[in-house]
Motif scaffolding. Sequence first.
Motif, PDB file in Angstrom:
ATOM      1  N   ARG A  97       0.829  -1.210   0.000  1.00 50.33           N
ATOM      2  CA  ARG A  97       0.000   0.000   0.000  1.00 50.33           C
ATOM      3  C   ARG A  97       0.858   1.253   0.000  1.00 50.33           C
ATOM      4  O   ARG A  97       0.546   2.234  -0.683  1.00 50.33           O
ATOM      5  CB  ARG A  97      -0.924  -0.013   1.215  1.00 50.33           C
ATOM      6  CG  ARG A  97      -2.100  -0.985   1.086  1.00 50.33           C
ATOM      7  CD  ARG A  97      -3.162  -0.705   2.127  1.00 50.33           C
ATOM      8  NE  ARG A  97      -2.669  -0.938   3.471  1.00 50.33           N
ATOM      9  CZ  ARG A  97      -2.753  -2.103   4.108  1.00 50.33           C
ATOM     10  NH1 ARG A  97      -3.317  -3.143   3.507  1.00 50.33           N
ATOM     11  NH2 ARG A  97      -2.293  -2.238   5.339  1.00 50.33           N
ATOM     12  N   LEU A  98       1.953   1.230   0.767  1.00 54.37           N
ATOM     13  CA  LEU A  98       2.859   2.381   0.787  1.00 54.37           C
ATOM     14  C   LEU A  98       3.506   2.584  -0.578  1.00 54.37           C
ATOM     15  O   LEU A  98       3.684   3.723  -1.033  1.00 54.37           O
ATOM     16  CB  LEU A  98       3.923   2.175   1.862  1.00 54.37           C
ATOM     17  CG  LEU A  98       4.876   3.351   2.104  1.00 54.37           C
ATOM     18  CD1 LEU A  98       4.096   4.574   2.591  1.00 54.37           C
ATOM     19  CD2 LEU A  98       5.943   2.973   3.126  1.00 54.37           C
ATOM     20  N   ALA A  99       3.865   1.485  -1.246  1.00 56.04           N
ATOM     21  CA  ALA A  99       4.451   1.586  -2.582  1.00 56.04           C
ATOM     22  C   ALA A  99       3.445   2.154  -3.576  1.00 56.04           C
ATOM     23  O   ALA A  99       3.799   2.985  -4.435  1.00 56.04           O
ATOM     24  CB  ALA A  99       4.941   0.212  -3.045  1.00 56.04           C
ATOM     25  N   ASP A 100       2.191   1.750  -3.481  1.00 52.54           N
ATOM     26  CA  ASP A 100       1.159   2.300  -4.366  1.00 52.54           C
ATOM     27  C   ASP A 100       0.978   3.795  -4.134  1.00 52.54           C
ATOM     28  O   ASP A 100       0.775   4.562  -5.079  1.00 52.54           O
ATOM     29  CB  ASP A 100      -0.175   1.576  -4.139  1.00 52.54           C
ATOM     30  CG  ASP A 100      -0.156   0.155  -4.673  1.00 52.54           C
ATOM     31  OD1 ASP A 100       0.627  -0.107  -5.601  1.00 52.54           O
ATOM     32  OD2 ASP A 100      -0.905  -0.698  -4.161  1.00 52.54           O
ATOM     33  N   LEU A 101       1.059   4.223  -2.874  1.00 53.17           N
ATOM     34  CA  LEU A 101       0.938   5.641  -2.569  1.00 53.17           C
ATOM     35  C   LEU A 101       2.125   6.418  -3.115  1.00 53.17           C
ATOM     36  O   LEU A 101       1.964   7.492  -3.700  1.00 53.17           O
ATOM     37  CB  LEU A 101       0.829   5.830  -1.047  1.00 53.17           C
ATOM     38  CG  LEU A 101       0.733   7.270  -0.542  1.00 53.17           C
ATOM     39  CD1 LEU A 101      -0.523   7.946  -1.081  1.00 53.17           C
ATOM     40  CD2 LEU A 101       0.749   7.312   0.978  1.00 53.17           C
ATOM     41  N   ALA A 102       3.338   5.884  -2.940  1.00 52.48           N
ATOM     42  CA  ALA A 102       4.529   6.567  -3.441  1.00 52.48           C
ATOM     43  C   ALA A 102       4.543   6.632  -4.961  1.00 52.48           C
ATOM     44  O   ALA A 102       5.069   7.577  -5.551  1.00 52.48           O
ATOM     45  CB  ALA A 102       5.791   5.859  -2.930  1.00 52.48           C
ATOM     46  N   ALA A 103       3.947   5.631  -5.616  1.00 52.30           N
ATOM     47  CA  ALA A 103       3.933   5.608  -7.080  1.00 52.30           C
ATOM     48  C   ALA A 103       3.093   6.740  -7.662  1.00 52.30           C
ATOM     49  O   ALA A 103       3.260   7.096  -8.834  1.00 52.30           O
ATOM     50  CB  ALA A 103       3.406   4.270  -7.581  1.00 52.30           C
ATOM     51  N   ARG A 104       2.196   7.327  -6.873  1.00 43.88           N
ATOM     52  CA  ARG A 104       1.353   8.417  -7.355  1.00 43.88           C
ATOM     53  C   ARG A 104       2.030   9.777  -7.233  1.00 43.88           C
ATOM     54  O   ARG A 104       1.537  10.767  -7.782  1.00 43.88           O
ATOM     55  CB  ARG A 104       0.031   8.435  -6.590  1.00 43.88           C
ATOM     56  CG  ARG A 104      -0.813   7.175  -6.773  1.00 43.88           C
ATOM     57  CD  ARG A 104      -2.173   7.336  -6.122  1.00 43.88           C
ATOM     58  NE  ARG A 104      -2.986   6.141  -6.290  1.00 43.88           N
ATOM     59  CZ  ARG A 104      -3.095   5.183  -5.388  1.00 43.88           C
ATOM     60  NH1 ARG A 104      -2.436   5.289  -4.235  1.00 43.88           N
ATOM     61  NH2 ARG A 104      -3.852   4.129  -5.601  1.00 43.88           N
ATOM     62  N   LEU A 105       3.148   9.835  -6.495  1.00 34.39           N
ATOM     63  CA  LEU A 105       3.857  11.101  -6.322  1.00 34.39           C
ATOM     64  C   LEU A 105       4.681  11.407  -7.563  1.00 34.39           C
ATOM     65  O   LEU A 105       5.162  10.489  -8.250  1.00 34.39           O
ATOM     66  CB  LEU A 105       4.761  11.026  -5.094  1.00 34.39           C
ATOM     67  CG  LEU A 105       4.044  10.750  -3.757  1.00 34.39           C
ATOM     68  CD1 LEU A 105       5.055  10.627  -2.625  1.00 34.39           C
ATOM     69  CD2 LEU A 105       3.030  11.843  -3.458  1.00 34.39           C
ATOM     70  N   PRO A 106       4.880  12.701  -7.893  1.00 36.24           N
ATOM     71  CA  PRO A 106       5.554  13.053  -9.158  1.00 36.24           C
ATOM     72  C   PRO A 106       6.969  12.492  -9.287  1.00 36.24           C
ATOM     73  O   PRO A 106       7.253  11.708 -10.180  1.00 36.24           O
ATOM     74  CB  PRO A 106       5.563  14.592  -9.114  1.00 36.24           C
ATOM     75  CG  PRO A 106       4.458  14.964  -8.194  1.00 36.24           C
ATOM     76  CD  PRO A 106       4.386  13.877  -7.166  1.00 36.24           C
ATOM     77  N   VAL A 107       7.869  12.857  -8.373  1.00 35.95           N
ATOM     78  CA  VAL A 107       9.271  12.447  -8.501  1.00 35.95           C
ATOM     79  C   VAL A 107       9.452  11.002  -8.062  1.00 35.95           C
ATOM     80  O   VAL A 107      10.080  10.192  -8.763  1.00 35.95           O
ATOM     81  CB  VAL A 107      10.174  13.382  -7.668  1.00 35.95           C
ATOM     82  CG1 VAL A 107      11.631  12.923  -7.754  1.00 35.95           C
ATOM     83  CG2 VAL A 107      10.042  14.815  -8.161  1.00 35.95           C
TER      84      VAL A 107
END
Length: 331
Positions: free
Chosen positions: A176-186
């Motif tokens: 879930r944390l990886a999915d959230l980070a994947a939505r961030l620009p950089v």
Amino acid sequence: LSIILGSGFNIDVALKAVADAETGKAQKARIQAIHSLITEGKSVADAFAAQPDIPGDVVALIASGESSGRLDIVVAELARSYALGAQRRSEITEALLYPVFLVLVMLCALLILAVYLVPALEPIFDNAGAPPPWIVRALGAFGEVVAGYGFVMLAALSAGALLFLAMLRQPAARARLADLAARLPVAGAIMRGATRARYLNTMALLLGNGVPMLDAMNLAASTAACESHRARLLQARQRVSSGEALWQALKASDAFPEATLSLVRLGEESNNLGAMTARAGALTQAQMRRSVSRALTFLTPAITIALGALVGSLVISVMTTLLSINEIVIR
């Protein structure tokens, strides 16, 4: 393990040497357990799979290297991959140390102002019958909260940090944390580059060791940390199983740039897909390292400037408060 296997020793001697050199008790016990299973007749892949927290793609790579007689090459590639990951984490940690130090200094300054300075200034405004500036009111309220509930806040923050670390040990929470980070620009761009590099390198190793295409694609897709990335790669596998070329299936997944697809297409046309996939993975990994370096290069100055602006605004607010005290005295 990679160095010893590369020197010509077998896996039994290599594992025994690694276990003897290991100083950590837990890790030493795990290596000895793997060695014991192998001496009992288990395959190397089964011995690794019996240990907790060993990723399935790593077990599959070891199995492919064992069956093809190229275990030393597979272990060397895994060692290089883990070393690059450790180096990347170290670079990110070192880049964040200075901004974290600035944030801590900023918080200490706010605490000193809220707990010691503001209580000394508030009586002046009260005696003069003048309303204090907004910064004095805000810091005063913050100081009252800290004075009344400081230990409770510290305990809550500590408990939250421990809970967060415990959650990170769960695969579902990490996903879930990886999915959230994947939505961030950089961070999302860096994660996409890391996923492409791991996928291509795993494909190259599996295909080079004789693993069938569909099995290799399935195992390589499991290396993706983000569920959305994994779904795209599995969709590409479905297209290949329907008779589509690999480069066309990867293009339809919209997960790879044109330069990578060109190398994969040339590998298919020349019947040299393993080598071309390895080359594409190396280029993707180099590009990802450049992206991480650029992000870290701009991160520290950006945070420093932001904190400098906060400190500057705080200083201006305090100076304005002191000037307002002078005006009250003059009156």
